[in-house]
Scaffold this motif. Sequence first.
Motif, PDB file in Angstrom:
ATOM      1  N   SER A 130     -28.767   1.908  31.964  1.00  0.00           N
ATOM      2  CA  SER A 130     -27.496   1.337  32.416  1.00  0.00           C
ATOM      3  C   SER A 130     -27.523  -0.184  32.458  1.00  0.00           C
ATOM      4  CB  SER A 130     -27.174   1.871  33.811  1.00  0.00           C
ATOM      5  OG  SER A 130     -25.970   1.293  34.257  1.00  0.00           O
ATOM      6  N   PRO A 131     -26.387  -0.815  32.142  1.00  0.00           N
ATOM      7  CA  PRO A 131     -26.311  -2.279  32.249  1.00  0.00           C
ATOM      8  C   PRO A 131     -26.228  -2.754  33.704  1.00  0.00           C
ATOM      9  CG  PRO A 131     -24.194  -1.381  31.573  1.00  0.00           C
ATOM     10  CD  PRO A 131     -25.168  -0.235  31.587  1.00  0.00           C
ATOM     11  N   GLU A 132     -25.875  -1.840  34.617  1.00  0.00           N
ATOM     12  CA  GLU A 132     -25.707  -2.217  36.030  1.00  0.00           C
ATOM     13  C   GLU A 132     -26.413  -1.208  36.923  1.00  0.00           C
ATOM     14  OE1 GLU A 132     -21.230  -4.009  35.186  1.00  0.00           O
ATOM     15  OE2 GLU A 132     -21.453  -2.089  36.175  1.00  0.00           O
ATOM     16  N   ARG A 133     -27.051  -1.717  37.955  1.00  0.00           N
ATOM     17  CA  ARG A 133     -27.703  -0.808  38.907  1.00  0.00           C
ATOM     18  C   ARG A 133     -26.668   0.065  39.597  1.00  0.00           C
ATOM     19  NH1 ARG A 133     -32.947  -2.173  39.067  1.00  0.00           N
ATOM     20  NH2 ARG A 133     -33.388  -4.367  38.673  1.00  0.00           N
ATOM     21  N   GLY A 134     -27.085   1.283  39.933  1.00  0.00           N
ATOM     22  CA  GLY A 134     -26.242   2.124  40.760  1.00  0.00           C
ATOM     23  C   GLY A 134     -25.233   2.977  40.020  1.00  0.00           C
ATOM     24  N   ARG A 135     -25.239   2.929  38.695  1.00  0.00           N
ATOM     25  CA  ARG A 135     -24.360   3.829  37.951  1.00  0.00           C
ATOM     26  C   ARG A 135     -25.024   4.204  36.625  1.00  0.00           C
ATOM     27  NH1 ARG A 135     -21.795   1.792  33.388  1.00  0.00           N
ATOM     28  NH2 ARG A 135     -21.486  -0.458  33.242  1.00  0.00           N
ATOM     29  N   ASN A 136     -24.511   5.278  36.007  1.00  0.00           N
ATOM     30  CA  ASN A 136     -25.003   5.666  34.688  1.00  0.00           C
ATOM     31  C   ASN A 136     -24.359   4.788  33.612  1.00  0.00           C
ATOM     32  OD1 ASN A 136     -26.495   7.742  35.787  1.00  0.00           O
ATOM     33  ND2 ASN A 136     -24.944   9.298  35.369  1.00  0.00           N
ATOM     34  N   SER A 137     -25.017   4.704  32.477  1.00  0.00           N
ATOM     35  CA  SER A 137     -24.372   4.032  31.342  1.00  0.00           C
ATOM     36  C   SER A 137     -23.380   4.992  30.698  1.00  0.00           C
ATOM     37  CB  SER A 137     -25.417   3.596  30.320  1.00  0.00           C
ATOM     38  OG  SER A 137     -25.978   4.725  29.691  1.00  0.00           O
ATOM     39  N   GLN A 138     -22.461   4.456  29.900  1.00  0.00           N
ATOM     40  CA  GLN A 138     -21.504   5.278  29.152  1.00  0.00           C
ATOM     41  C   GLN A 138     -21.131   4.544  27.865  1.00  0.00           C
ATOM     42  OE1 GLN A 138     -17.325   5.191  30.692  1.00  0.00           O
ATOM     43  NE2 GLN A 138     -18.328   4.621  32.614  1.00  0.00           N
ATOM     44  N   PRO A 139     -20.596   5.260  26.875  1.00  0.00           N
ATOM     45  CA  PRO A 139     -20.351   4.631  25.570  1.00  0.00           C
ATOM     46  C   PRO A 139     -19.529   3.346  25.644  1.00  0.00           C
ATOM     47  CG  PRO A 139     -20.185   7.001  25.368  1.00  0.00           C
ATOM     48  CD  PRO A 139     -20.350   6.722  26.839  1.00  0.00           C
ATOM     49  N   ALA A 140     -18.595   3.252  26.583  1.00  0.00           N
ATOM     50  CA  ALA A 140     -17.781   2.034  26.711  1.00  0.00           C
ATOM     51  C   ALA A 140     -18.641   0.788  26.925  1.00  0.00           C
ATOM     52  CB  ALA A 140     -16.795   2.184  27.872  1.00  0.00           C
ATOM     53  N   ASP A 141     -19.868   0.979  27.417  1.00  0.00           N
ATOM     54  CA  ASP A 141     -20.737  -0.164  27.712  1.00  0.00           C
ATOM     55  C   ASP A 141     -21.180  -0.930  26.466  1.00  0.00           C
ATOM     56  OD1 ASP A 141     -20.642   0.228  30.459  1.00  0.00           O
ATOM     57  OD2 ASP A 141     -22.332   1.627  30.433  1.00  0.00           O
ATOM     58  N   VAL A 142     -20.996  -0.372  25.278  1.00  0.00           N
ATOM     59  CA  VAL A 142     -21.352  -1.160  24.088  1.00  0.00           C
ATOM     60  C   VAL A 142     -20.489  -2.425  24.011  1.00  0.00           C
ATOM     61  CG1 VAL A 142     -22.338   0.718  22.688  1.00  0.00           C
ATOM     62  CG2 VAL A 142     -19.886   0.214  22.537  1.00  0.00           C
ATOM     63  N   ALA A 143     -19.338  -2.409  24.665  1.00  0.00           N
ATOM     64  CA  ALA A 143     -18.504  -3.625  24.708  1.00  0.00           C
ATOM     65  C   ALA A 143     -19.213  -4.745  25.487  1.00  0.00           C
ATOM     66  CB  ALA A 143     -17.142  -3.319  25.324  1.00  0.00           C
ATOM     67  N   LEU A 144     -20.016  -4.376  26.493  1.00  0.00           N
ATOM     68  CA  LEU A 144     -20.785  -5.378  27.236  1.00  0.00           C
ATOM     69  C   LEU A 144     -21.881  -5.977  26.343  1.00  0.00           C
ATOM     70  CD1 LEU A 144     -21.269  -3.484  30.650  1.00  0.00           C
ATOM     71  CD2 LEU A 144     -19.499  -5.161  30.038  1.00  0.00           C
ATOM     72  N   THR A 145     -22.480  -5.145  25.520  1.00  0.00           N
ATOM     73  CA  THR A 145     -23.511  -5.638  24.597  1.00  0.00           C
ATOM     74  C   THR A 145     -22.876  -6.562  23.553  1.00  0.00           C
ATOM     75  OG1 THR A 145     -24.414  -3.408  24.815  1.00  0.00           O
ATOM     76  CG2 THR A 145     -25.562  -4.900  23.338  1.00  0.00           C
ATOM     77  N   ARG A 146     -21.660  -6.215  23.132  1.00  0.00           N
ATOM     78  CA  ARG A 146     -20.949  -7.098  22.193  1.00  0.00           C
ATOM     79  C   ARG A 146     -20.755  -8.484  22.825  1.00  0.00           C
ATOM     80  NH1 ARG A 146     -15.025  -5.190  21.109  1.00  0.00           N
ATOM     81  NH2 ARG A 146     -15.021  -5.679  23.328  1.00  0.00           N
ATOM     82  N   ALA A 147     -20.353  -8.522  24.095  1.00  0.00           N
ATOM     83  CA  ALA A 147     -20.134  -9.801  24.784  1.00  0.00           C
ATOM     84  C   ALA A 147     -21.440 -10.580  24.911  1.00  0.00           C
ATOM     85  CB  ALA A 147     -19.529  -9.541  26.162  1.00  0.00           C
ATOM     86  N   TYR A 148     -22.505  -9.887  25.285  1.00  0.00           N
ATOM     87  CA  TYR A 148     -23.806 -10.548  25.452  1.00  0.00           C
ATOM     88  C   TYR A 148     -24.319 -11.081  24.109  1.00  0.00           C
ATOM     89  CZ  TYR A 148     -28.681 -11.215  26.874  1.00  0.00           C
ATOM     90  OH  TYR A 148     -29.928 -11.747  27.130  1.00  0.00           O
ATOM     91  N   THR A 149     -24.167 -10.268  23.081  1.00  0.00           N
ATOM     92  CA  THR A 149     -24.622 -10.668  21.742  1.00  0.00           C
ATOM     93  C   THR A 149     -23.833 -11.881  21.248  1.00  0.00           C
ATOM     94  OG1 THR A 149     -25.179  -8.360  21.299  1.00  0.00           O
ATOM     95  CG2 THR A 149     -25.041  -9.811  19.391  1.00  0.00           C
ATOM     96  N   ALA A 150     -22.548 -11.921  21.549  1.00  0.00           N
ATOM     97  CA  ALA A 150     -21.719 -13.068  21.152  1.00  0.00           C
ATOM     98  C   ALA A 150     -22.269 -14.355  21.784  1.00  0.00           C
ATOM     99  CB  ALA A 150     -20.265 -12.834  21.554  1.00  0.00           C
ATOM    100  N   GLU A 151     -22.672 -14.266  23.051  1.00  0.00           N
ATOM    101  CA  GLU A 151     -23.286 -15.438  23.713  1.00  0.00           C
ATOM    102  C   GLU A 151     -24.569 -15.853  22.987  1.00  0.00           C
ATOM    103  OE1 GLU A 151     -24.102 -14.719  27.890  1.00  0.00           O
ATOM    104  OE2 GLU A 151     -22.178 -13.666  28.119  1.00  0.00           O
ATOM    105  N   LEU A 152     -25.422 -14.865  22.695  1.00  0.00           N
ATOM    106  CA  LEU A 152     -26.725 -15.168  22.078  1.00  0.00           C
ATOM    107  C   LEU A 152     -26.575 -15.707  20.664  1.00  0.00           C
ATOM    108  CD1 LEU A 152     -28.786 -12.016  23.185  1.00  0.00           C
ATOM    109  CD2 LEU A 152     -28.976 -14.322  24.131  1.00  0.00           C
ATOM    110  N   TRP A 153     -25.593 -15.217  19.950  1.00  0.00           N
ATOM    111  CA  TRP A 153     -25.414 -15.610  18.545  1.00  0.00           C
ATOM    112  C   TRP A 153     -24.453 -16.809  18.405  1.00  0.00           C
ATOM    113  CZ3 TRP A 153     -24.613 -10.315  15.492  1.00  0.00           C
ATOM    114  CH2 TRP A 153     -25.807  -9.566  15.563  1.00  0.00           C
ATOM    115  N   SER A 154     -23.943 -17.309  19.525  1.00  0.00           N
ATOM    116  CA  SER A 154     -22.905 -18.349  19.483  1.00  0.00           C
ATOM    117  C   SER A 154     -21.801 -17.957  18.506  1.00  0.00           C
ATOM    118  CB  SER A 154     -23.502 -19.703  19.058  1.00  0.00           C
ATOM    119  OG  SER A 154     -24.536 -20.051  19.927  1.00  0.00           O
ATOM    120  N   ALA A 155     -21.342 -16.740  18.665  1.00  0.00           N
ATOM    121  CA  ALA A 155     -20.286 -16.210  17.799  1.00  0.00           C
ATOM    122  C   ALA A 155     -19.173 -15.673  18.689  1.00  0.00           C
ATOM    123  CB  ALA A 155     -20.839 -15.092  16.927  1.00  0.00           C
TER     124      ALA A 155
END
Length: 267
Positions: A221-246
């Motif tokens: 999970s991306p956050e403590r206290g809950r399960n992950s779910q498919p919608a969370d790939v949107a959080l990875t997209r946001a994080y990756t955008a920061e890392l890639w400056s995109a």
Amino acid sequence: MGLADVHAHLTLPQNAAIIDELIANAEKAGVTTIITNAISAADNRAVSDLAERFALVKPAFGIHPVETVPVDRHSDSTGRDEQNSSFSVDAVLDWIRDNIEKGFAVGEIGLDGHWVPERLWEKQEQVFTALLDLALEAEKPVIIHSRKRERRTFEILAEKGIKRVIWHCFGGKLKLAKRIAERGHYLSIPANARRSKSFTAMLTSLPRELILFETDCPYLSPERGRNSQPADVALTRAYTAELWSASETEVEERLAENFTRLFGVEP
Ligand SMILES: [Zn+2]
């Protein structure tokens, strides 16, 4: 175009109980494909049924490496033990062979040296190579679980000449991840990337054309206290955008291209 979660477990009890909510959340987040990976005999059937209910759910048929040999993983496992003679890997392999055309990929499969003791590794490798043969024959990509046995897994994939590969939740060294990428294999990054030094390093160091996103939901999970779910790939997209400056759109487009190159269809 849309986001893909290339490694989910929507049929596990925690997810199955709230499946309509998970699918609705995924759609709202722009997720258009969820590859749901099977882990056991009963799960292959459940994954197949679920894929018939929801268009965005794509089935991957397989046997989790821990399920290929008689070990008891933890208290909430299937309860199977070495005395349980009803366990038959051959029956699962037969089922997968008969249904593989309906499958989007073969997964999750691989080698696990964390839960599986060394005396069972040979048996585990036999099942893994049998599953790889099925994938080769049916020309399906494979989705790999490897824990503490990354090098051996890499060797076997090379020996077998398997080219269309996703390494799910890669836990080996970055150096090996780079060698894996040199071979053109894809690596899928879970939604807990922001909390993980190694997934962050993979996102910044590996070729962008070989990156995919996954959740392994309900795990990682991306956050403590809950399960992950498919919608969370949107959080990875946001994080990756920061890392890639995109921008997030650029990240999504890049990931969709990667998906399409591997699977031959858009996410
Ligand atoms: Zn998994």
